[in-house]
Design an enzyme around this catalytic site. Structure first.
Site, short mmCIF file in Angstrom:
data_model
loop_
_atom_site.label_atom_id
_atom_site.label_comp_id
_atom_site.label_asym_id
_atom_site.label_seq_id
_atom_site.Cartn_x
_atom_site.Cartn_y
_atom_site.Cartn_z
N ASP A 177 26.88 11.99 85.84
CA ASP A 177 27.49 13.22 85.27
C ASP A 177 26.92 13.30 83.76
O ASP A 177 27.05 12.74 82.87
CB ASP A 177 28.84 13.27 85.19
CG ASP A 177 29.62 14.47 84.83
OD1 ASP A 177 30.28 15.16 85.53
OD2 ASP A 177 29.43 14.90 83.64
N ASN A 185 25.06 24.89 77.88
CA ASN A 185 25.05 26.26 78.08
C ASN A 185 25.79 27.15 76.93
O ASN A 185 25.09 28.15 76.78
CB ASN A 185 26.13 26.69 79.29
CG ASN A 185 25.83 26.19 80.72
OD1 ASN A 185 24.51 26.14 80.83
ND2 ASN A 185 26.56 25.64 81.54
N HIS A 190 22.90 29.95 79.94
CA HIS A 190 23.17 29.44 81.09
C HIS A 190 21.76 29.20 82.01
O HIS A 190 21.61 28.21 82.66
CB HIS A 190 23.89 30.41 81.77
CG HIS A 190 24.53 29.88 83.11
ND1 HIS A 190 24.01 29.92 84.28
CD2 HIS A 190 25.84 29.30 83.35
CE1 HIS A 190 24.85 29.50 85.32
NE2 HIS A 190 25.68 29.07 84.72
N ASP A 194 20.68 25.69 83.63
CA ASP A 194 19.96 25.76 85.02
C ASP A 194 18.72 24.99 84.96
O ASP A 194 18.35 24.21 85.76
CB ASP A 194 19.65 27.26 85.48
CG ASP A 194 21.04 27.91 86.06
OD1 ASP A 194 22.12 27.21 86.00
OD2 ASP A 194 20.94 28.78 86.62
N GLU A 220 27.68 19.68 87.23
CA GLU A 220 26.39 18.72 86.67
C GLU A 220 26.73 17.55 86.79
O GLU A 220 26.38 16.57 86.20
CB GLU A 220 26.58 19.09 85.15
CG GLU A 220 27.53 19.53 84.20
CD GLU A 220 29.03 18.55 84.45
OE1 GLU A 220 29.33 18.71 85.51
OE2 GLU A 220 29.31 17.86 83.67
P1 GH3 Z 1 31.67 15.76 79.89
O1 GH3 Z 1 30.78 15.09 79.17
O2 GH3 Z 1 33.00 15.38 79.88
O3 GH3 Z 1 31.20 15.66 81.28
O4 GH3 Z 1 31.56 17.37 79.59
P2 GH3 Z 1 30.91 18.41 80.24
O5 GH3 Z 1 30.71 19.78 79.25
O6 GH3 Z 1 29.48 18.08 81.04
O7 GH3 Z 1 31.84 18.95 81.47
P3 GH3 Z 1 32.80 19.90 81.72
O8 GH3 Z 1 33.32 19.61 83.13
O9 GH3 Z 1 33.68 20.43 80.79
O10 GH3 Z 1 31.70 21.12 81.91
C1 GH3 Z 1 30.70 21.20 82.85
C2 GH3 Z 1 29.67 22.33 82.62
O11 GH3 Z 1 28.68 22.62 83.49
C3 GH3 Z 1 30.64 23.75 82.69
C4 GH3 Z 1 29.84 24.66 83.68
O12 GH3 Z 1 29.62 25.71 83.02
C5 GH3 Z 1 28.61 23.79 83.56
N1 GH3 Z 1 27.85 24.04 85.13
C6 GH3 Z 1 28.52 23.84 86.22
N2 GH3 Z 1 27.56 24.44 87.21
C7 GH3 Z 1 26.48 24.94 86.36
C8 GH3 Z 1 25.45 25.46 86.90
O13 GH3 Z 1 24.77 25.75 88.08
N3 GH3 Z 1 24.44 26.01 86.03
C9 GH3 Z 1 24.51 25.84 84.53
N4 GH3 Z 1 23.84 26.41 83.76
N5 GH3 Z 1 25.99 25.41 84.38
C10 GH3 Z 1 26.69 24.73 84.86
MG MG Z 2 29.69 16.57 82.37
MG MG Z 3 31.42 17.05 85.57
#
Ligand code: GH3
Ligand code: MG
Ligand code: MG
Ligand code: MG
Length: 309
Positions: A177, A185, A190, A194, A220
């Site tokens: 992860d 982001n 964003h 990606d 992610e």
């Molecule tokens: P942690 O270290 O605890 O994993 O923190 P984190 O910020 O990685 O985890 P969190 O679950 O808070 O946030 C995940 C982020 O991933 C939020 C979301 O906007 C982003 N995300 C999810 N899918 C996509 C995607 O397809 N594209 C982009 N650009 N961002 C994405």
């Molecule tokens: Mg994460």
């Molecule tokens: Mg996650």
């Protein structure tokens, strides 16, 4: 388009070959039914076959019957040639699986029209196959990264666990992860997020050996299944190679983002864990890696609690 001509009578065979070649078909010729059957069993065999009914050894109808008995082979369109014009024979030919027939003697235009009809049907069929394949890819792959998706990796996991059980090998489940990805982001936008996901996915794919599978579970979070992992140390080594590699990735741009990854990994020994248990164990290890500061690898399992960072 390649067409098989199976005709034992030389004059008729040469005439067919000459016409089809003139009309732009690539022709494969067989002098009897057995030869025709051999050609049709080859990889990349012609998809359209003109089979004479009466041939020594194996008749056209028999070749046709055998074709239709095969499963898991591309469809071969069969145009049967017959000099018998009795209704019962034609019924028998169609029952054997022939798609169309021509009664000898026939003229060139008639033959051409029948070939066009066959080609039309094969073209439509190819379109359907392509559409089905595209749907299959859509249903099993993540559209952003091209990796396996959540549903597909669980199917693969079940299959690989069964295989590991049969072969008495062990399987590694690696959950990865990205750390603080939300900040990527928020800081870079964003689209850059990606781009990072795509690059990380490409790196994961490159890091895999032939017997590993990689999926994007969502957001992610990625999952890698590694077959035939001999020891916990081997799994840890693999996971650490991934972790360090992600850290070293450069994504371009002036204020280019950097990203780290936390990894939880578990090895499933023969008979030990179900698919769900192996995932849960790797997931718990990932949770520990996050809790203990991120950018680290945690091995899960009662006997192995190795950590690297
Ligand atoms: P942690 O270290 O605890 O994993 O923190 P984190 O910020 O990685 O985890 P969190 O679950 O808070 O946030 C995940 C982020 O991933 C939020 C979301 O906007 C982003 N995300 C999810 N899918 C996509 C995607 O397809 N594209 C982009 N650009 N961002 C994405
Ligand atoms: Mg994460
Ligand atoms: Mg996650
Ligand atoms: Mg004949």
């Amino acid at each position: 388009m390649r067409v098989l001509i199976a005709e034992d009578e030389p004059v008729s065979r040469h005439m067919l070959e000459a016409f089809l070649t003139k009309w732009g078909y690539e022709v494969v010729v067989a002098g009897d039914g057995r030869e025709a059957w051999q050609v049709l069993q080859q990889d990349d065999a012609p998809k359209l076959a003109i089979l004479d009914w009466m041939m020594p050894g194996m008749e056209g109808v028999q070749v046709c019957q055998r074709l239709r008995e095969r499963a898991d082979h591309p469809y071969v369109y069969v145009l049967m040639l017959t000099s018998r014009d009795r209704k019962q024979d034609l019924v028998e030919g169609i029952e054997a699986g022939a798609d169309d027939y021509l009664i000898k003697p026939f003229d060139a235009h008639e033959l051409m029209a029948h070939l066009h009809a066959g080609k039309r049907i094969l073209d439509v069929q190819q379109e359907l196959i392509s559409a089905r394949d595209a749907l299959r890819v859509q249903a099993t792959h993540d559209p952003l990264t091209g990796l396996w998706n959540h549903a597909a990796i669980f199917d693969i996991l079940r299959r690989e666990l069964e295989r590991a059980q049969r072969q008495r090998t062990s399987l590694g489940v690696v959950m990865a992860d990205l750390d603080h990805f939300k900040q990527i982001n928020d800081t870079f936008g964003h689209d850059t997020g990606d781009h990072v996901l795509i690059q990380v996915a490409a790196f994961l794919q490159e890091s895999l050996s032939g017997s590993a599978f990689c999926a994007r579970l969502g957001g992610e979070e990625f999952c890698v299944l590694v077959s035939d992992v001999a020891s916990d140390d081997e799994l840890l080594l693999f996971a650490e190679r991934v972790r360090r590699g992600v850290r070293e990735l450069r994504f371009g741009g002036r204020d280019q983002p950097r990203v780290t990854v936390s990894i939880g990994a578990a090895r499933r020994l023969a008979h030990e864990l179900t698919a769900r248990e192996a995932i849960v164990r790797a997931d718990q290890a990932l949770y520990c890696a996050k809790r203990d500061g991120r950018d680290r690898t945690q091995l899960g399992g009662p006997e192995a609690m190795a950590v690297a960072s």
